[in-house]
Design a protein around this motif. Structure first.
Motif: not given
Length: 541
Positions: A14-19
């Motif tokens: 469930n990996l999330t990456v936000d910038f």
């Protein structure tokens, strides 16, 4: 390719990456699940911007300061995501290592290659500096660096792009990691060297029981090395499974599109009556290297008496292995480094001109670099990067005019103009290369030297860029000197080809003559290696 254990050595859930950007939040990775078993090779594929590299950067704790991540990265029964740097450093660089797509961003220009290879052996491996240097030399030999005893004393700028990438591979393997994350590790390599590196990684994996996560846009490589495949699109995994099943029975339309992508087309040679734009006569470039106290200097002739002419509207493809001198030749004809011989541009001799005299010609003679990240200022927005040349060469333009030209250039390379307020680190490697192309094309030059302009791009984007370059060439009468190790791209875009090896031209002629009836053994070897990858792809169709 074998799976030694069903227990994941690394499990991402469930990996999330936000910038956070000036224009809002960018959701780069959205709920991704990826795992790799002991001794297994897992490939992550997808177009530039799909999130494949950012997912692995997040797992390693290497996101930019404006990046935020969530989920879990389980290694040795604990979540390493979000660990303090002091604890994370006990894992990354030793247990889990990463080969980056752009080696110049990872190699310190102030230290020799030997020093940089030895440092992780001292810090993570506990070796003395003397022992570490000896092992560093062995690592250079292992990854087939030519003249390793001399190269160990070299600085990164003294090596070709492919050689720098091989140094990064050696550095990542220095401490025999459990998991190797390889982010486009063969991007900068020619087909023959690429095959050697892939064989090397396979041998090391078998010997060490190492797991490999291989991030790539090259599906021929995936077919050759991977046990399982994850296909990513816009931050999500859209399909995953055994490699054979993915290639023979792709379920998702996006996967089928990736498998069908290949640069195509054929450029007809320009007529012999077309005026000559650039002429090179007996160009040579030599570099001197210290070999030790009271020892004579070592002279390397990187470009050895090369002559050619380039007509207006022509595309000359220059191919050869890493270190063959093709990039050095490109810079020499632009008068960007000292060279012997004679270069004439638009009837004017430019060889020997000083920097001031060349400045007025730079708008018409542009270079697109192999490593986009190294040539894009991290302190400038993309819009500023693209319009910077206009400040120098078209100072009468207003700020609004420059912004409009930057938007047009972004549209021409298939990027959203709304992205112009972001910074280079917020883009994928392939997107940064398109930004570099836009920065050059905004000036509408007459001659463009393209040094591996598609090497960082997936096949679907390569095809688009090749078509874009054709359209720009037709619209503005551009002339290209196209340097590449990718024979499929060269065949699609060039009308004449020059093959280089160890600084010399071994063969030259039309695309049809070179590819259909090569005369030299070296050319046949290059084409044979490229055809092997193409045959592997066809066998899955």
């Amino acid at each position: 390719m074998s799976t030694q254990s069903k227990k994941p050595v690394l499990a991402i859930s469930n990996l999330t990456v936000d910038f956070e950007t000036a224009t809002g939040t960018v959701n780069a990775v959205r709920g991704v699940d990826i795992h790799v078993n002991a001794g297994e090779t897992v490939a992550i594929v997808g177009e530039s911007g799909s999130g494949k590299s950012q997912a692995m950067m997040a797992a390693m704790g290497l996101l930019a300061s404006n990046g935020h991540t969530g989920g879990e990265v389980i290694y040795e029964d604990r979540n390493i995501l979000g660990l303090p740097v002091s604890k994370l450093n006990a894992v990354r660089g030793r247990k889990i290592t990463m080969i980056f797509q752009e080696p110049m961003t990872s190699l310190d220009p102030l230290y020799t290659i030997g020093r940089q290879l030895a440092e992780p052996l001292v810090v993570h491996g506990g070796l003395s500096w003397k022992a570490a240097r000896a092992k560093a030399l062995d690592l250079l030999k292992l990854v087939n660096i030519p003249e390793p005893e001399r190269k160990i004393k070299s600085y990164p700028y003294e090596m070709s792009g492919g050689q720098r990438q091989r140094v990064m591979i050696a550095m990542a393997l220095a401490n025999d990691p459990d998991v190797l994350i390889a982010d486009e590790p063969t991007t900068a390599l020619d087909v023959t060297t690429q095959a050697q590196i892939l064989d090397l990684l396979a041998d090391l994996q078998k010997r060490l029981g190492m797991s490999v996560i291989f991030i790539t846009h090259d599906l021929g490589i995936v077919r050759r090395i991977a046990d399982r495949v994850y296909v990513m699109k816009t931050g999500e995994v859209v399909e995953s499974g055994e490699t054979a099943a993915i290639f023979t029975r792709p379920a998702h339309p996006y996967t089928r599109m990736l498998l069908d992508a290949e640069p195509t087309g054929h450029k007809l040679p320009v007529p012999d009556s077309t005026p000559v734009l650039l002429e090179a006569q007996k160009v040579k470039v030599e570099f001197e290297f210290d070999t030790g106290f009271l020892q004579p200097k070592h002279i390397l002739r990187a470009v050895d008496d090369i002559s050619f002419s380039l007509r207006k509207g022509q595309t000359l493809g220059i191919v050869g292995e890493s270190g063959s001198g093709k990039s050095t030749l490109g810079r020499a004809v632009l008068n960007l480094l000292p060279a012997g011989g004679r270069v004439v541009f638009k009837g004017r001799q430019i060889s020997g001109l000083d920097r001031a005299a060349m400045r007025v010609l730079r708008k018409d003679m542009q270079l697109i670099f192999q490593d986009p990240f190294g040539s894009l200022s991290p302190r400038m927005t993309v819009g500023q990067v693209i319009s910077e040349g206009l400040l120098v060469h078209e100072p009468a333009l207003t700020a609004r005019d420059r912004d409009a030209r930057a938007c047009q250039a972004l549209e021409e390379v298939a990027l959203d103009p709304a992205m112009r307020n972001r910074y280079p680190h917020e883009f994928s490697g392939g997107q940064r290369q398109r930004i570099a192309i836009a920065r050059t094309m905004v000036l509408k030059p007459e001659l463009v030297v393209l040094d591996e302009p598609t090497s960082a791009l997936d096949r679907t984007i390569q095809k688009q860029v090749v078509e874009l370059l054709r359209e720009l060439q037709k619209a503005y009468g551009l002339t290209y000197l196209f340097i590449s190790h990718d024979l499929a791209v060269v065949r699609a875009i060039a009308d004449t080809v020059m093959v280089m090896q160890r600084g010399k031209v071994v063969e030259a002629g039309t695309v049809d003559a070179i590819f259909e009836a090569p005369k030299s053994d070296y050319t046949r070897e290059l084409i044979g290696a490229a055809m092997l990858t193409q045959q592997q792809m066809m066998e899955t169709a």
